[in-house]
Design a protein around this motif. Sequence first.
Motif, mmCIF file in Angstrom:
data_model
loop_
_atom_site.group_PDB
_atom_site.id
_atom_site.type_symbol
_atom_site.label_atom_id
_atom_site.label_comp_id
_atom_site.label_asym_id
_atom_site.label_seq_id
_atom_site.Cartn_x
_atom_site.Cartn_y
_atom_site.Cartn_z
ATOM 1 N N ILE A 11 -104.582 9.723 -30.268
ATOM 2 C CA ILE A 11 -104.926 8.310 -30.482
ATOM 3 C C ILE A 11 -105.501 8.039 -31.870
ATOM 4 C CG2 ILE A 11 -105.343 7.942 -28.028
ATOM 5 C CD1 ILE A 11 -108.360 7.912 -28.672
ATOM 6 N N ILE A 12 -105.989 9.093 -32.563
ATOM 7 C CA ILE A 12 -106.620 8.881 -33.874
ATOM 8 C C ILE A 12 -105.812 9.521 -35.001
ATOM 9 C CG2 ILE A 12 -108.683 9.258 -35.283
ATOM 10 C CD1 ILE A 12 -110.322 9.252 -32.719
ATOM 11 N N ILE A 13 -105.609 10.834 -34.908
ATOM 12 C CA ILE A 13 -104.984 11.570 -36.008
ATOM 13 C C ILE A 13 -103.483 11.313 -36.088
ATOM 14 C CG2 ILE A 13 -104.663 13.835 -37.074
ATOM 15 C CD1 ILE A 13 -107.557 12.942 -36.903
ATOM 16 N N SER A 14 -102.825 11.337 -34.947
ATOM 17 C CA SER A 14 -101.361 11.214 -34.931
ATOM 18 C C SER A 14 -100.847 9.935 -35.597
ATOM 19 C CB SER A 14 -100.847 11.309 -33.486
ATOM 20 O OG SER A 14 -99.436 11.308 -33.451
ATOM 21 N N PRO A 15 -101.415 8.748 -35.308
ATOM 22 C CA PRO A 15 -100.930 7.540 -35.995
ATOM 23 C C PRO A 15 -101.117 7.606 -37.514
ATOM 24 C CG PRO A 15 -102.230 6.952 -34.068
ATOM 25 C CD PRO A 15 -102.427 8.424 -34.280
ATOM 26 N N ILE A 16 -102.242 8.177 -37.958
ATOM 27 C CA ILE A 16 -102.478 8.315 -39.395
ATOM 28 C C ILE A 16 -101.481 9.292 -39.999
ATOM 29 C CG2 ILE A 16 -104.151 8.980 -41.174
ATOM 30 C CD1 ILE A 16 -106.360 8.206 -39.239
ATOM 31 N N GLU A 17 -101.172 10.355 -39.246
ATOM 32 C CA GLU A 17 -100.207 11.346 -39.738
ATOM 33 C C GLU A 17 -98.820 10.729 -39.903
ATOM 34 O OE1 GLU A 17 -98.685 15.874 -38.632
ATOM 35 O OE2 GLU A 17 -100.505 15.056 -37.712
ATOM 36 N N LEU A 18 -98.479 9.776 -39.055
ATOM 37 C CA LEU A 18 -97.206 9.067 -39.197
ATOM 38 C C LEU A 18 -97.168 8.260 -40.497
ATOM 39 C CD1 LEU A 18 -96.598 7.776 -35.547
ATOM 40 C CD2 LEU A 18 -95.390 9.612 -36.731
#
Length: 207
Positions: A11-18
């Motif tokens: 919910i936090i890191i994955s969207p930023i990684e995208l």
Amino acid sequence: MASISTFLYNIIISPIELIVEFVFELMYRVLGQHQKNQGLAIIGVSLAISFFTLPLYQKADLVQQKQRDIQNYLSKWTKHIKKSFKGEEQYMILQTYYKQNAYNPLHALKGSVSLLLQIPFFIAAYHFLSNLELLNGASFFLIKDLGRADNLFSIKKFNIKVLPILMTLINIISSAIYLKGFPIKSKIQTYSMAFIFLVLLYKSPSG
């Protein structure tokens, strides 16, 4: 514990990684899909991360400056109280003094909150670049392989990673300039963080 960390990552890191992946792919395509352009694309990602986190830096600066102003205002009497009283009496007088001035020592931690919010951006960028196969074997100026530690300098059989050391020196110099006139406590915390990153990232891929 693993499920909680996975949930937080999703919910936090994955969207930023995208977002990091999108910026890298965009830069890589704009520059042309040449082997040496991976390094320039990484620089583009770095600039994007700096742009996204700039408001957090500014917010942290404002909060920290406000706390420093309050502490400076209270310092004369807090020093006097600590010098004149001991033990429980000192504690009670300090608490009363803080209460009269609507101050809580824990408020000093507010300045760290905005800085902590930047951590997910760096984790996302680090995770993406560390697992990017496109960097394996890609060179950039003196760096022969962005997918591995730089090993630009060696003494006998001992390889020295120059990039992490250079990163640390830049952090220390910039901190010394930025923190000129600040309390020694603030300087120690910043320099400690620079050395912690040196240890954590020393054997990381060059990219």
